[in-house]
Design a protein around this motif. Structure first.
Motif, PDB file in Angstrom:
ATOM      1  N   MET A 179       6.554  -1.507   4.146  1.00 36.13           N
ATOM      2  CA  MET A 179       5.633  -2.040   3.466  1.00 36.13           C
ATOM      3  C   MET A 179       5.642  -3.581   3.954  1.00 36.13           C
ATOM      4  SD  MET A 179       3.742  -2.206   0.644  1.00 36.13           S
ATOM      5  CE  MET A 179       4.260  -0.885  -0.270  1.00 36.13           C
ATOM      6  N   ILE A 180       4.214  -3.707   4.648  1.00 40.05           N
ATOM      7  CA  ILE A 180       3.864  -5.096   4.893  1.00 40.05           C
ATOM      8  C   ILE A 180       3.858  -5.963   3.845  1.00 40.05           C
ATOM      9  CG2 ILE A 180       2.456  -6.667   6.140  1.00 40.05           C
ATOM     10  CD1 ILE A 180       1.757  -4.219   7.592  1.00 40.05           C
ATOM     11  N   PRO A 181       4.794  -6.990   3.430  1.00 35.79           N
ATOM     12  CA  PRO A 181       4.598  -7.871   2.293  1.00 35.79           C
ATOM     13  C   PRO A 181       3.657  -8.914   2.282  1.00 35.79           C
ATOM     14  CG  PRO A 181       6.491  -8.754   3.698  1.00 35.79           C
ATOM     15  CD  PRO A 181       5.847  -7.496   4.454  1.00 35.79           C
ATOM     16  N   TYR A 182       2.923  -9.279   0.738  1.00 36.61           N
ATOM     17  CA  TYR A 182       1.988 -10.229   0.901  1.00 36.61           C
ATOM     18  C   TYR A 182       2.603 -11.784   1.395  1.00 36.61           C
ATOM     19  CZ  TYR A 182       3.251 -13.023  -3.185  1.00 36.61           C
ATOM     20  OH  TYR A 182       3.812 -14.010  -3.859  1.00 36.61           O
ATOM     21  N   GLY A 183       3.805 -11.900   1.451  1.00 37.51           N
ATOM     22  CA  GLY A 183       4.287 -13.280   1.898  1.00 37.51           C
ATOM     23  C   GLY A 183       5.603 -12.976   2.305  1.00 37.51           C
ATOM     24  N   HIS A 184       6.195 -14.036   3.008  1.00 36.37           N
ATOM     25  CA  HIS A 184       7.772 -13.686   3.368  1.00 36.37           C
ATOM     26  C   HIS A 184       8.137 -14.886   4.343  1.00 36.37           C
ATOM     27  CE1 HIS A 184      11.180 -11.851   5.534  1.00 36.37           C
ATOM     28  NE2 HIS A 184      11.105 -10.839   4.415  1.00 36.37           N
ATOM     29  N   GLN A 185       9.464 -15.248   3.879  1.00 36.13           N
ATOM     30  CA  GLN A 185      10.017 -16.407   4.606  1.00 36.13           C
ATOM     31  C   GLN A 185      10.433 -15.988   6.100  1.00 36.13           C
ATOM     32  OE1 GLN A 185      11.544 -14.435   2.484  1.00 36.13           O
ATOM     33  NE2 GLN A 185      13.692 -13.940   2.806  1.00 36.13           N
ATOM     34  N   SER A 186      10.200 -17.172   6.920  1.00 29.45           N
ATOM     35  CA  SER A 186      10.852 -17.014   8.252  1.00 29.45           C
ATOM     36  C   SER A 186      11.894 -18.021   8.465  1.00 29.45           C
ATOM     37  CB  SER A 186       9.819 -17.683   9.109  1.00 29.45           C
ATOM     38  OG  SER A 186       9.839 -17.552  10.597  1.00 29.45           O
ATOM     39  N   ARG A 211      -1.678  -0.493  -1.071  1.00 34.87           N
ATOM     40  CA  ARG A 211      -0.285  -0.243  -1.317  1.00 34.87           C
ATOM     41  C   ARG A 211       0.077   1.217  -0.779  1.00 34.87           C
ATOM     42  NH1 ARG A 211       2.381  -3.455  -5.252  1.00 34.87           N
ATOM     43  NH2 ARG A 211       1.666  -5.615  -5.082  1.00 34.87           N
ATOM     44  N   ALA A 212      -0.605   2.113  -1.063  1.00 38.46           N
ATOM     45  CA  ALA A 212      -0.184   3.499  -0.412  1.00 38.46           C
ATOM     46  C   ALA A 212      -0.153   3.641   1.044  1.00 38.46           C
ATOM     47  CB  ALA A 212      -1.183   4.675  -1.002  1.00 38.46           C
ATOM     48  N   ALA A 213      -0.659   2.539   1.733  1.00 40.49           N
ATOM     49  CA  ALA A 213      -0.937   2.589   3.199  1.00 40.49           C
ATOM     50  C   ALA A 213       0.254   1.850   3.754  1.00 40.49           C
ATOM     51  CB  ALA A 213      -2.306   2.279   3.639  1.00 40.49           C
ATOM     52  N   GLY A 214       1.020   1.020   2.884  1.00 39.55           N
ATOM     53  CA  GLY A 214       2.098   0.202   3.320  1.00 39.55           C
ATOM     54  C   GLY A 214       1.795  -1.128   3.354  1.00 39.55           C
ATOM     55  N   ILE A 215       0.676  -1.564   2.875  1.00 42.10           N
ATOM     56  CA  ILE A 215       0.270  -2.848   2.845  1.00 42.10           C
ATOM     57  C   ILE A 215       0.299  -3.434   1.609  1.00 42.10           C
ATOM     58  CG2 ILE A 215      -1.703  -4.210   3.499  1.00 42.10           C
ATOM     59  CD1 ILE A 215      -2.797  -2.008   5.009  1.00 42.10           C
ATOM     60  N   CYS A 216       1.367  -4.358   1.140  1.00 37.32           N
ATOM     61  CA  CYS A 216       1.504  -5.033  -0.238  1.00 37.32           C
ATOM     62  C   CYS A 216       0.278  -6.056  -0.335  1.00 37.32           C
ATOM     63  CB  CYS A 216       2.784  -5.751  -0.363  1.00 37.32           C
ATOM     64  SG  CYS A 216       3.444  -6.092  -1.803  1.00 37.32           S
ATOM     65  N   GLN A 233      -0.148  -5.530  13.060  1.00 38.36           N
ATOM     66  CA  GLN A 233      -0.079  -5.696  11.719  1.00 38.36           C
ATOM     67  C   GLN A 233      -1.484  -6.062  11.056  1.00 38.36           C
ATOM     68  OE1 GLN A 233       3.499  -7.820  10.874  1.00 38.36           O
ATOM     69  NE2 GLN A 233       4.545  -6.174  10.022  1.00 38.36           N
ATOM     70  N   LEU A 234      -2.037  -7.208  11.456  1.00 36.46           N
ATOM     71  CA  LEU A 234      -3.342  -7.791  10.912  1.00 36.46           C
ATOM     72  C   LEU A 234      -4.285  -6.829  11.075  1.00 36.46           C
ATOM     73  CD1 LEU A 234      -3.846 -11.607  10.898  1.00 36.46           C
ATOM     74  CD2 LEU A 234      -5.764 -10.049  11.346  1.00 36.46           C
ATOM     75  N   VAL A 235      -4.371  -6.488  12.395  1.00 34.72           N
ATOM     76  CA  VAL A 235      -5.543  -5.398  12.647  1.00 34.72           C
ATOM     77  C   VAL A 235      -5.361  -4.040  11.693  1.00 34.72           C
ATOM     78  CG1 VAL A 235      -6.234  -3.862  14.591  1.00 34.72           C
ATOM     79  CG2 VAL A 235      -5.825  -6.050  15.136  1.00 34.72           C
ATOM     80  N   PHE A 236      -4.100  -3.667  11.628  1.00 34.31           N
ATOM     81  CA  PHE A 236      -4.184  -2.493  10.619  1.00 34.31           C
ATOM     82  C   PHE A 236      -4.403  -2.692   9.328  1.00 34.31           C
ATOM     83  CE2 PHE A 236      -1.083  -0.228   7.737  1.00 34.31           C
ATOM     84  CZ  PHE A 236      -1.467   0.995   8.041  1.00 34.31           C
ATOM     85  N   ILE A 237      -4.011  -4.228   8.946  1.00 32.19           N
ATOM     86  CA  ILE A 237      -4.543  -4.413   7.623  1.00 32.19           C
ATOM     87  C   ILE A 237      -6.043  -4.426   7.401  1.00 32.19           C
ATOM     88  CG2 ILE A 237      -4.681  -6.315   5.959  1.00 32.19           C
ATOM     89  CD1 ILE A 237      -1.861  -7.149   7.139  1.00 32.19           C
ATOM     90  N   THR A 238      -6.785  -4.902   8.494  1.00 31.34           N
ATOM     91  CA  THR A 238      -8.132  -5.273   8.363  1.00 31.34           C
ATOM     92  C   THR A 238      -8.860  -3.931   8.444  1.00 31.34           C
ATOM     93  OG1 THR A 238      -8.274  -5.885  10.556  1.00 31.34           O
ATOM     94  CG2 THR A 238      -8.042  -7.664   8.919  1.00 31.34           C
ATOM     95  N   GLU A 239      -8.372  -3.210   9.462  1.00 30.48           N
ATOM     96  CA  GLU A 239      -9.177  -1.752   9.612  1.00 30.48           C
ATOM     97  C   GLU A 239      -8.947  -0.933   8.320  1.00 30.48           C
ATOM     98  OE1 GLU A 239     -10.960  -0.692  12.016  1.00 30.48           O
ATOM     99  OE2 GLU A 239     -10.855  -2.665  12.732  1.00 30.48           O
ATOM    100  N   THR A 240      -7.683  -1.010   7.731  1.00 24.35           N
ATOM    101  CA  THR A 240      -7.512  -0.081   6.366  1.00 24.35           C
ATOM    102  C   THR A 240      -8.419  -0.606   5.519  1.00 24.35           C
ATOM    103  OG1 THR A 240      -5.237   0.131   7.022  1.00 24.35           O
ATOM    104  CG2 THR A 240      -5.723   0.696   4.912  1.00 24.35           C
TER     105      THR A 240
END
Length: 381
Positions: A1-8, A317-322, A369-376
């Motif tokens: 799952m790609i989170p909406y936010g995450h610490q670095s 969410r079902a596509a793994g994008i939070c 990941q960003l391209v996957f999010i926007t294409e989805t």
């Protein structure tokens, strides 16, 4: 799952925390004052006071400004509940100012109209708490001027916004406010795991916040009734709270703040990439004002009127994008409905809520990941 936010978290962050673990002080050592100094430096504020959360520091800020039972505090309905709860903790009444339909921030026109009407009715607020949603600054010169005109104090809830700027002034510099509060939750720009800091340019407010965040207790002999009692002695002057930040948290913050500019730049870069990839899709972007540099805590869009957000949300969410939604309007929360608020009280906020969607954004988000999010998302639209 790609989170909406995450610490670095870097090795330097880990080393900084480990160094405290092997030191003599886990709390109330040198790290917290160092972090306060670092925040004051990056925001250009005179004083910074650290606590265990932004919620605690919003409460402390209200107390320092003298918010009492039967006082009134206004904030935005599009925010986390802490922006309003902090006033209730003081026994005050809470009300809201409707938002700009494109930014989700407190609408300066709505504020001007509400202040004018409230003055006629003799019920002006004591404090206004504008919220810098997504890290995008509110129109603070207008809000600050209105507050000055009506004799109202201002706390900027900048939980999303450290590292941002407004009209070439750093958010937290308090040019248009009495106090500014930042959050350092893991999904924020920098993190101390949990933690918050309040900045101000007023020595008396800073002194009050220091007392309120630590039981109301002082060891400052200049404040004591019995200064010669002994080195073991302390005095309680206020009814305060245990809102202190630990040295473990502050050590992480001292390491993270070294990368603040890098984090903000990367978030802005990712935001520009989102804009490019989602152009001509019909979505509107919740974007900063032209005269600002956003910290870009959140990447928020407004879906077209004909799009069912829940369908998009569930499919992403079902596509793994939070993806996420920020925020359900505070005045419609059950607790606030019981205080007398009702649906349609703040129509712009309710309309904004029905169409907003938060996409993942954090420094380590890859372009793949960003391209996957926007294409989805484009496929769903």
């Amino acid at each position: 799952m790609i989170p909406y936010g995450h610490q670095s978290i870097s090795q330097s962050d880990i080393d900084a925390v480990t160094a405290v673990l092997t030191s003599d002080y886990l709390t109330q050592g040198s790290q917290v004052p160092m972090f306060e100094s670092a925040v004051a430096t990056v925001t250009r504020a005179e004083y910074a006071v650290a606590g265990n959360s932004a919620t605690s520091m919003l409460h402390v800020a209200c107390l320092a400004l003298g918010v009492l039972q039967q006082d009134i505090v206004w904030t935005s309905p599009i925010t986390f509940v802490a922006s309003a709860n902090c006033a209730l903790y003081c026994g005050a009444k809470v009300d809201f100012v409707d938002v700009d339909p494109l930014t989700g921030n407190m609408c300066a026109i709505a504020l001007a109209n509400k202040l004018q009407e409230s003055k006629k009715q003799g019920c002006l607020p004591k404090v206004i708490i504008p919220v810098h949603l997504c890290g995008h600054s509110c129109n603070m010169d207008v809000i600050g001027a209105l507050a000055k005109q009506y004799g109202v104090r201002v706390i900027e809830d900048a939980s999303h916004a450290i590292g941002g700027q407004y009209q070439d002034q750093y958010i937290g510099q308090c040019q248009y406010s009495d106090i500014t509060v930042f959050s350092f939750h893991p999904v924020k720009i920098i993190t101390t795991a949990e933690g918050g800091v309040a900045t101000t340019n007023c020595a008396e407010l800073a002194k009050a916040m220091v007392l309120y965040r630590s039981h109301g207790v002082t060891r400052d002999k200049d404040m004591m009734l019995r200064p010669d009692e002994g080195d073991w002695y302390y005095e309680q002057h206020f009814l305060g709270f245990n809102y202190r930040m630990t040295d473990l948290q502050a050590a992480l913050g001292n390491s993270q703040i070294m990368r603040l500019d890098e984090f903000v730049a990367k978030r802005n870069q990712l935001a520009r990439r989102y804009h490019f990839l989602l152009k001509d899709t019909g979505v509107e972007f919740v974007s900063p004002l032209d005269n600002t540099l956003s910290a870009y805590h959140l990447m928020m869009i407004l879906l077209p009127e004909n799009i069912a957000r829940k369908v998009v949300f569930d499919a992403m969410r079902a596509a793994g994008i939070c993806v996420h939604v920020h925020y359900f309007p505070v005045h419609l929360q059950p607790y606030y409905l019981n205080l007398g608020f009702a649906e349609h009280d703040f129509p712009q906020a309710e309309h904004f809520y029905r169409h907003c969607l938060t996409l993942p954004l954090y420094p380590d988000l890859s372009d793949e990941q960003l391209v996957f999010i926007t294409e989805t998302l484009k496929g769903l639209l």
